[in-house]
Design a protein around this motif. Structure first.
Motif, PDB file in Angstrom:
ATOM      1  N   TYR A  65       0.821  -1.207   0.000  1.00 12.93           N
ATOM      2  CA  TYR A  65       0.000   0.000   0.000  1.00 12.93           C
ATOM      3  C   TYR A  65       0.859   1.263   0.000  1.00 12.93           C
ATOM      4  CZ  TYR A  65      -3.621  -3.329   1.204  1.00 12.93           C
ATOM      5  OH  TYR A  65      -4.476  -4.396   1.182  1.00 12.93           O
ATOM      6  N   ARG A  66       2.077   1.172   0.470  1.00 12.34           N
ATOM      7  CA  ARG A  66       2.959   2.341   0.574  1.00 12.34           C
ATOM      8  C   ARG A  66       3.818   2.581  -0.665  1.00 12.34           C
ATOM      9  NH1 ARG A  66       5.462   2.563   6.613  1.00 12.34           N
ATOM     10  NH2 ARG A  66       3.563   2.089   7.746  1.00 12.34           N
ATOM     11  N   ILE A  67       4.114   1.526  -1.400  1.00 15.45           N
ATOM     12  CA  ILE A  67       5.036   1.631  -2.540  1.00 15.45           C
ATOM     13  C   ILE A  67       4.245   1.551  -3.844  1.00 15.45           C
ATOM     14  CG2 ILE A  67       7.069   0.611  -3.647  1.00 15.45           C
ATOM     15  CD1 ILE A  67       7.582   1.669  -0.810  1.00 15.45           C
ATOM     16  N   ASN A  68       4.595   2.453  -4.756  1.00 12.45           N
ATOM     17  CA  ASN A  68       4.015   2.396  -6.096  1.00 12.45           C
ATOM     18  C   ASN A  68       5.080   2.809  -7.103  1.00 12.45           C
ATOM     19  OD1 ASN A  68       3.977   5.307  -6.214  1.00 12.45           O
ATOM     20  ND2 ASN A  68       2.139   5.225  -4.933  1.00 12.45           N
ATOM     21  N   THR A  69       4.726   2.844  -8.370  1.00  7.26           N
ATOM     22  CA  THR A  69       5.733   3.110  -9.398  1.00  7.26           C
ATOM     23  C   THR A  69       6.268   4.537  -9.343  1.00  7.26           C
ATOM     24  OG1 THR A  69       3.956   3.593 -10.971  1.00  7.26           O
ATOM     25  CG2 THR A  69       4.877   1.360 -10.994  1.00  7.26           C
ATOM     26  N   PHE A  77      12.082  -0.472   0.724  1.00  4.75           N
ATOM     27  CA  PHE A  77      11.123  -1.554   0.913  1.00  4.75           C
ATOM     28  C   PHE A  77      11.790  -2.868   0.542  1.00  4.75           C
ATOM     29  CE2 PHE A  77      10.830  -0.678  -3.539  1.00  4.75           C
ATOM     30  CZ  PHE A  77      10.485  -1.859  -4.145  1.00  4.75           C
ATOM     31  N   ARG A  78      11.225  -3.952   1.028  1.00  2.97           N
ATOM     32  CA  ARG A  78      11.668  -5.291   0.649  1.00  2.97           C
ATOM     33  C   ARG A  78      10.419  -6.063   0.240  1.00  2.97           C
ATOM     34  NH1 ARG A  78      13.484  -7.029   5.169  1.00  2.97           N
ATOM     35  NH2 ARG A  78      11.643  -8.231   5.681  1.00  2.97           N
ATOM     36  N   PHE A 101       3.705  -6.554  -6.658  1.00  2.00           N
ATOM     37  CA  PHE A 101       5.054  -6.977  -7.032  1.00  2.00           C
ATOM     38  C   PHE A 101       5.204  -7.017  -8.547  1.00  2.00           C
ATOM     39  CE2 PHE A 101       7.951 -10.489  -8.134  1.00  2.00           C
ATOM     40  CZ  PHE A 101       9.133  -9.975  -7.615  1.00  2.00           C
ATOM     41  N   PHE A 102       4.252  -7.631  -9.244  1.00  2.00           N
ATOM     42  CA  PHE A 102       4.347  -7.721 -10.697  1.00  2.00           C
ATOM     43  C   PHE A 102       4.151  -6.358 -11.363  1.00  2.00           C
ATOM     44  CE2 PHE A 102       3.849 -12.230  -9.770  1.00  2.00           C
ATOM     45  CZ  PHE A 102       4.874 -12.737 -10.555  1.00  2.00           C
ATOM     46  N   GLU A 103       3.384  -5.482 -10.731  1.00  2.00           N
ATOM     47  CA  GLU A 103       3.262  -4.103 -11.231  1.00  2.00           C
ATOM     48  C   GLU A 103       4.603  -3.377 -11.121  1.00  2.00           C
ATOM     49  OE1 GLU A 103       1.351   0.034  -9.616  1.00  2.00           O
ATOM     50  OE2 GLU A 103       0.165  -1.782  -9.325  1.00  2.00           O
ATOM     51  N   LEU A 104       5.292  -3.571 -10.002  1.00  2.00           N
ATOM     52  CA  LEU A 104       6.583  -2.900  -9.798  1.00  2.00           C
ATOM     53  C   LEU A 104       7.660  -3.411 -10.747  1.00  2.00           C
ATOM     54  CD1 LEU A 104       6.784  -2.629  -5.904  1.00  2.00           C
ATOM     55  CD2 LEU A 104       6.282  -0.813  -7.539  1.00  2.00           C
ATOM     56  N   ALA A 106       7.322  -4.588 -13.614  1.00  2.00           N
ATOM     57  CA  ALA A 106       7.022  -4.226 -15.000  1.00  2.00           C
ATOM     58  C   ALA A 106       7.591  -2.845 -15.330  1.00  2.00           C
ATOM     59  CB  ALA A 106       5.518  -4.254 -15.242  1.00  2.00           C
ATOM     60  N   ASN A 107       7.848  -2.031 -14.311  1.00  2.00           N
ATOM     61  CA  ASN A 107       8.415  -0.692 -14.478  1.00  2.00           C
ATOM     62  C   ASN A 107       9.941  -0.787 -14.375  1.00  2.00           C
ATOM     63  OD1 ASN A 107       9.558   1.834 -13.133  1.00  2.00           O
ATOM     64  ND2 ASN A 107       7.533   2.547 -13.801  1.00  2.00           N
ATOM     65  N   ASN A 108      10.675  -0.205 -15.339  1.00  2.00           N
ATOM     66  CA  ASN A 108      12.144  -0.330 -15.370  1.00  2.00           C
ATOM     67  C   ASN A 108      12.816   0.197 -14.110  1.00  2.00           C
ATOM     68  OD1 ASN A 108      12.201  -1.572 -17.863  1.00  2.00           O
ATOM     69  ND2 ASN A 108      12.369   0.352 -18.976  1.00  2.00           N
ATOM     70  N   THR A 109      12.414   1.374 -13.648  1.00  2.00           N
ATOM     71  CA  THR A 109      13.031   1.958 -12.446  1.00  2.00           C
ATOM     72  C   THR A 109      12.753   1.100 -11.225  1.00  2.00           C
ATOM     73  OG1 THR A 109      12.728   4.166 -13.385  1.00  2.00           O
ATOM     74  CG2 THR A 109      13.152   4.031 -11.022  1.00  2.00           C
ATOM     75  N   CYS A 110      11.516   0.675 -11.074  1.00  2.00           N
ATOM     76  CA  CYS A 110      11.151  -0.149  -9.913  1.00  2.00           C
ATOM     77  C   CYS A 110      11.786  -1.529  -9.996  1.00  2.00           C
ATOM     78  CB  CYS A 110       9.638  -0.257  -9.803  1.00  2.00           C
ATOM     79  SG  CYS A 110       8.832   1.326  -9.470  1.00  2.00           S
ATOM     80  N   ARG A 111      11.969  -2.057 -11.215  1.00  2.00           N
ATOM     81  CA  ARG A 111      12.633  -3.349 -11.355  1.00  2.00           C
ATOM     82  C   ARG A 111      14.069  -3.267 -10.849  1.00  2.00           C
ATOM     83  NH1 ARG A 111      13.244  -4.337 -16.809  1.00  2.00           N
ATOM     84  NH2 ARG A 111      10.982  -4.435 -16.935  1.00  2.00           N
ATOM     85  N   GLU A 112      14.757  -2.160 -11.136  1.00  2.00           N
ATOM     86  CA  GLU A 112      16.129  -1.992 -10.654  1.00  2.00           C
ATOM     87  C   GLU A 112      16.166  -1.886  -9.129  1.00  2.00           C
ATOM     88  OE1 GLU A 112      18.929  -2.373 -12.393  1.00  2.00           O
ATOM     89  OE2 GLU A 112      17.570  -2.876 -14.033  1.00  2.00           O
ATOM     90  N   GLU A 113      15.219  -1.174  -8.549  1.00  2.00           N
ATOM     91  CA  GLU A 113      15.142  -1.083  -7.083  1.00  2.00           C
ATOM     92  C   GLU A 113      14.820  -2.444  -6.475  1.00  2.00           C
ATOM     93  OE1 GLU A 113      15.799   1.583  -4.977  1.00  2.00           O
ATOM     94  OE2 GLU A 113      16.605   2.364  -6.849  1.00  2.00           O
ATOM     95  N   THR A 114      13.911  -3.174  -7.089  1.00  2.00           N
ATOM     96  CA  THR A 114      13.556  -4.506  -6.599  1.00  2.00           C
ATOM     97  C   THR A 114      14.749  -5.444  -6.702  1.00  2.00           C
ATOM     98  OG1 THR A 114      11.270  -4.155  -7.299  1.00  2.00           O
ATOM     99  CG2 THR A 114      11.940  -6.415  -6.882  1.00  2.00           C
ATOM    100  N   ARG A 115      15.503  -5.354  -7.807  1.00  2.00           N
ATOM    101  CA  ARG A 115      16.707  -6.174  -7.978  1.00  2.00           C
ATOM    102  C   ARG A 115      17.690  -5.896  -6.837  1.00  2.00           C
ATOM    103  NH1 ARG A 115      17.885  -7.592 -12.934  1.00  2.00           N
ATOM    104  NH2 ARG A 115      17.118  -5.638 -13.800  1.00  2.00           N
ATOM    105  N   LYS A 116      17.825  -4.630  -6.493  1.00  2.00           N
ATOM    106  CA  LYS A 116      18.733  -4.249  -5.408  1.00  2.00           C
ATOM    107  C   LYS A 116      18.253  -4.814  -4.075  1.00  2.00           C
ATOM    108  CE  LYS A 116      18.680  -0.005  -3.992  1.00  2.00           C
ATOM    109  NZ  LYS A 116      18.778   1.446  -3.907  1.00  2.00           N
TER     110      LYS A 116
END
Length: 191
Positions: A65-69, A77-78, A101-104, A106-116
Protein backbone atom coordinates in the motif's frame (compact mmCIF):
# COMPACT_ATOMS: atom_id res chain seq x y z
CA UNK A 1 88.90 -36.13 -11.85
CA UNK A 2 86.70 -33.30 -13.12
CA UNK A 3 84.90 -31.49 -10.28
CA UNK A 4 82.70 -29.19 -12.37
CA UNK A 5 78.97 -29.82 -12.11
CA UNK A 6 77.37 -30.85 -15.35
CA UNK A 7 73.75 -31.44 -16.19
CA UNK A 8 72.92 -34.08 -18.69
CA UNK A 9 70.88 -33.18 -21.71
CA UNK A 10 68.25 -35.76 -20.73
CA UNK A 11 67.71 -34.02 -17.37
CA UNK A 12 67.28 -30.60 -19.01
CA UNK A 13 64.77 -31.91 -21.55
CA UNK A 14 62.80 -33.81 -18.89
CA UNK A 15 62.73 -30.80 -16.56
CA UNK A 16 61.60 -28.52 -19.41
CA UNK A 17 58.75 -30.87 -20.37
CA UNK A 18 57.68 -31.22 -16.73
CA UNK A 19 57.64 -27.43 -16.15
CA UNK A 20 55.79 -26.76 -19.40
CA UNK A 21 53.14 -29.39 -18.53
CA UNK A 22 52.82 -28.15 -14.94
CA UNK A 23 52.30 -24.52 -16.05
CA UNK A 24 49.77 -25.59 -18.70
CA UNK A 25 47.72 -27.64 -16.22
CA UNK A 26 47.91 -24.91 -13.57
CA UNK A 27 46.49 -22.38 -16.05
CA UNK A 28 43.89 -24.78 -17.48
CA UNK A 29 42.23 -26.11 -14.29
CA UNK A 30 40.60 -22.90 -12.97
CA UNK A 31 38.78 -22.48 -16.29
CA UNK A 32 37.35 -25.99 -16.00
CA UNK A 33 35.65 -25.19 -12.70
CA UNK A 34 34.58 -21.61 -13.52
CA UNK A 35 31.27 -22.73 -15.04
CA UNK A 36 30.50 -24.89 -12.02
CA UNK A 37 31.10 -21.97 -9.63
CA UNK A 38 28.94 -19.74 -11.83
CA UNK A 39 26.08 -22.25 -11.86
CA UNK A 40 26.25 -22.68 -8.09
CA UNK A 41 26.01 -18.91 -7.69
CA UNK A 42 22.97 -18.70 -9.96
CA UNK A 43 21.29 -21.62 -8.19
CA UNK A 44 21.76 -20.18 -4.74
CA UNK A 45 20.46 -16.79 -5.85
CA UNK A 46 17.33 -18.21 -7.50
CA UNK A 47 16.63 -20.29 -4.38
CA UNK A 48 17.21 -17.29 -2.10
CA UNK A 49 14.90 -15.02 -4.09
CA UNK A 50 12.14 -17.64 -4.25
CA UNK A 51 12.41 -18.24 -0.50
CA UNK A 52 12.41 -14.53 0.26
CA UNK A 53 9.30 -13.98 -1.81
CA UNK A 54 7.22 -16.85 -0.38
CA UNK A 55 8.44 -16.89 3.22
CA UNK A 56 8.62 -13.18 3.99
CA UNK A 57 5.76 -10.66 4.18
CA UNK A 58 8.15 -7.88 3.17
CA UNK A 59 9.18 -4.64 4.80
CA UNK A 60 7.25 -2.72 5.90
CA UNK A 61 4.49 -5.25 6.47
CA UNK A 62 2.09 -3.15 4.38
CA UNK A 63 4.58 -2.29 1.64
CA UNK A 64 2.04 -3.07 -1.07
CA UNK A 65 0.00 0.00 0.00
CA UNK A 66 2.96 2.34 0.57
CA UNK A 67 5.04 1.63 -2.54
CA UNK A 68 4.01 2.40 -6.10
CA UNK A 69 5.73 3.11 -9.40
CA UNK A 70 6.08 6.82 -8.60
CA UNK A 71 7.88 6.41 -5.25
CA UNK A 72 9.66 3.03 -5.53
CA UNK A 73 13.09 4.66 -5.89
CA UNK A 74 12.65 7.08 -2.98
CA UNK A 75 11.33 4.73 -0.29
CA UNK A 76 13.05 1.68 1.13
CA UNK A 77 11.12 -1.55 0.91
CA UNK A 78 11.67 -5.29 0.65
CA UNK A 79 9.14 -7.14 -1.46
CA UNK A 80 7.76 -10.22 0.20
CA UNK A 81 4.60 -11.98 -0.91
CA UNK A 82 3.77 -14.09 2.13
CA UNK A 83 0.43 -13.54 3.79
CA UNK A 84 0.67 -11.98 7.23
CA UNK A 85 -2.07 -11.58 9.82
CA UNK A 86 -0.53 -12.04 13.24
CA UNK A 87 1.96 -14.63 12.00
CA UNK A 88 3.59 -15.19 8.65
CA UNK A 89 2.10 -18.01 6.62
CA UNK A 90 4.78 -19.57 4.46
CA UNK A 91 3.89 -20.51 0.88
CA UNK A 92 0.56 -18.71 1.33
CA UNK A 93 0.71 -15.59 -0.81
CA UNK A 94 -1.25 -12.40 -0.46
CA UNK A 95 -2.86 -11.59 -3.82
CA UNK A 96 -2.57 -7.83 -3.28
CA UNK A 97 1.18 -8.18 -2.69
CA UNK A 98 1.52 -10.45 -5.72
CA UNK A 99 -0.25 -7.95 -7.99
CA UNK A 100 1.80 -5.03 -6.62
CA UNK A 101 5.05 -6.98 -7.03
CA UNK A 102 4.35 -7.72 -10.70
CA UNK A 103 3.26 -4.10 -11.23
CA UNK A 104 6.58 -2.90 -9.80
CA UNK A 105 8.82 -5.23 -11.79
CA UNK A 106 7.02 -4.23 -15.00
CA UNK A 107 8.42 -0.69 -14.48
CA UNK A 108 12.14 -0.33 -15.37
CA UNK A 109 13.03 1.96 -12.45
CA UNK A 110 11.15 -0.15 -9.91
CA UNK A 111 12.63 -3.35 -11.36
CA UNK A 112 16.13 -1.99 -10.65
CA UNK A 113 15.14 -1.08 -7.08
CA UNK A 114 13.56 -4.51 -6.60
CA UNK A 115 16.71 -6.17 -7.98
CA UNK A 116 18.73 -4.25 -5.41
CA UNK A 117 16.44 -5.15 -2.51
CA UNK A 118 16.38 -8.82 -3.54
CA UNK A 119 20.20 -8.86 -3.41
CA UNK A 120 20.70 -9.38 -7.14
CA UNK A 121 22.54 -6.11 -7.87
CA UNK A 122 26.13 -6.50 -6.72
CA UNK A 123 27.55 -3.94 -9.16
CA UNK A 124 28.79 -1.69 -6.34
CA UNK A 125 30.79 -4.58 -4.82
CA UNK A 126 31.73 -6.63 -7.86
CA UNK A 127 30.86 -6.75 -11.54
CA UNK A 128 27.86 -9.02 -11.05
CA UNK A 129 24.37 -7.77 -11.74
CA UNK A 130 21.98 -10.68 -11.93
CA UNK A 131 18.93 -10.55 -14.15
CA UNK A 132 15.72 -12.18 -13.00
CA UNK A 133 12.27 -13.17 -14.18
CA UNK A 134 9.45 -14.25 -11.90
CA UNK A 135 6.26 -15.95 -13.00
CA UNK A 136 3.20 -17.30 -11.28
CA UNK A 137 1.67 -20.18 -13.23
CA UNK A 138 -1.10 -22.66 -12.79
CA UNK A 139 -0.23 -26.36 -12.59
CA UNK A 140 -0.71 -26.72 -16.37
CA UNK A 141 2.02 -24.08 -16.91
CA UNK A 142 -0.36 -21.35 -18.08
CA UNK A 143 1.03 -18.00 -16.97
CA UNK A 144 -1.07 -16.07 -14.46
CA UNK A 145 1.47 -13.28 -13.81
CA UNK A 146 4.94 -12.75 -15.23
CA UNK A 147 7.49 -9.98 -14.97
CA UNK A 148 11.12 -9.07 -14.80
CA UNK A 149 13.89 -9.07 -17.36
CA UNK A 150 13.39 -10.60 -20.80
CA UNK A 151 14.54 -14.24 -20.72
CA UNK A 152 17.41 -14.80 -23.18
CA UNK A 153 17.21 -17.44 -25.91
CA UNK A 154 20.44 -19.09 -24.78
CA UNK A 155 22.88 -18.99 -21.92
CA UNK A 156 23.00 -20.34 -18.43
CA UNK A 157 19.65 -19.74 -16.71
CA UNK A 158 18.81 -21.34 -13.38
CA UNK A 159 15.20 -21.74 -12.31
CA UNK A 160 13.77 -22.50 -8.89
CA UNK A 161 10.13 -23.46 -8.56
CA UNK A 162 7.83 -23.52 -5.54
CA UNK A 163 4.22 -24.55 -5.12
CA UNK A 164 2.28 -21.80 -3.38
CA UNK A 165 -1.22 -21.03 -2.21
CA UNK A 166 -2.93 -17.79 -3.13
CA UNK A 167 -5.36 -16.32 -0.61
CA UNK A 168 -7.78 -15.26 -3.35
CA UNK A 169 -7.87 -16.61 -6.88
CA UNK A 170 -11.11 -15.07 -8.07
CA UNK A 171 -10.73 -14.39 -11.77
CA UNK A 172 -7.34 -16.15 -11.99
CA UNK A 173 -6.57 -19.43 -13.73
CA UNK A 174 -4.92 -21.04 -10.70
CA UNK A 175 -5.94 -24.57 -9.76
CA UNK A 176 -8.27 -25.38 -6.88
CA UNK A 177 -7.13 -28.29 -4.74
CA UNK A 178 -9.04 -29.05 -1.53
CA UNK A 179 -10.67 -25.60 -1.73
CA UNK A 180 -7.27 -23.90 -1.86
CA UNK A 181 -5.93 -21.89 -4.76
CA UNK A 182 -2.64 -23.52 -5.87
CA UNK A 183 -0.06 -22.07 -8.28
CA UNK A 184 3.65 -22.43 -9.09
CA UNK A 185 6.07 -19.58 -8.47
CA UNK A 186 9.07 -19.76 -10.79
CA UNK A 187 12.16 -17.63 -10.26
CA UNK A 188 14.73 -17.58 -13.07
CA UNK A 189 18.15 -15.98 -12.55
CA UNK A 190 21.02 -15.40 -14.98
CA UNK A 191 23.84 -12.97 -15.67
Amino acid sequence: MDREGKLSLDLLIGLSIFLFTFIFVANFLPGVFADVRHEISLGSNSYRVASLLVEDPGYPLDWEYRINTSNCNSKEFRPGLARFDTTTRYNNLNRTKVEKFFELIANNTCREETRKYLGLDLSNVSWEKYKFNVSLQNLSDAIVFQGGDKIPESGQIVMFERLVYLDNCTGLSCDLIADRCVCKLEVKVWI
